[in-house]
Motif scaffolding. Sequence first.
Motif: not given
Lengths: 87, 194
Positions: A69-70, A74-75, A78-79, A81-82, A85-86, B3, B20, B25, B28, B46, B50, B53
């Motif tokens: 599992c992450m 990390d999650k 990631l969120k 970063e996400f 980008i959005k 989106f 996410i 999970d 991953y 990741q 992206f 998206l």
Amino acid sequence: MLKKYKITCDEATTICDKNQYGEASFLEKMKLNLHFLNCKTCYSYTKQNMSLTKLYKGHASSCQSLKHCMTDEDKLALKKEFEKIKL
Amino acid sequence: MDFNLKMTEDKVTLDTSKWIDNYADYMYNYAVVRVSNEDIAKDLVQDTFFAGLKSAKNFQGKSTERTWLVSILKRKIIDHYRKINSKKGQAEVRMNFYDDGENEGNWIEDRVPQSWNNQSEKNIENEELKSQLERCIDALPEKYAMVFRMKTIQEFETEEICKELDITSSNLWVIIHRARTQLRRCMEDNWFNI
């Protein structure tokens, strides 16, 4: 006549490795056994290979029970970063 | 920019805000099992999100969101595989057989398998043995370790690996063969004959 079935040590051990997964064909197994008549080295390779297979199988079952599992951090990263980008 | 796609007829909604939480999970785990490296797996997940998206507008609702994302992830894994394949090539592989001349295909003298002294301990419950095995797998060239793990440890079908990594089955067996002869040698030197 048997020349047709003659294989090198490299080929023999390739078949042997394939056979560890039960996926060698009948012809391949025949060639392998014929090779053993002249080659003790490949024969002992095969015997050792079988015990290695047992070892790998034991390792496989202990690995498969693991679920990866992450981490929450990390999650979260990631969120973030996400979201960037959005926009 | 919104989106969320709403298709009135099919009622397909692509809700990227929950991706996410819902799929990280699963994806991953999917990636770790295949690339055996947590950092690379994280990057691949990741990249997949992206890419998903970016191409969300192409999602047609023919499959579930997760299946669609996994199909992107699969492409990323193949790309990764291609990269390690071209980067490392075969230079690191220790040869066990002569590859040309009149001895072609024969064992190289000092690579011939030796008989093992330490036969007693073959139980994988032995933690030391287990970590030695892991070290030897890690010492394989990346491509070999990946294919070996998929076939032997994760027990994927041959066909599935070939499809996922875009290789032929004879290609796969050569990789397995090279991985196993090298692994055998490593275990011989570090476990069975020390």
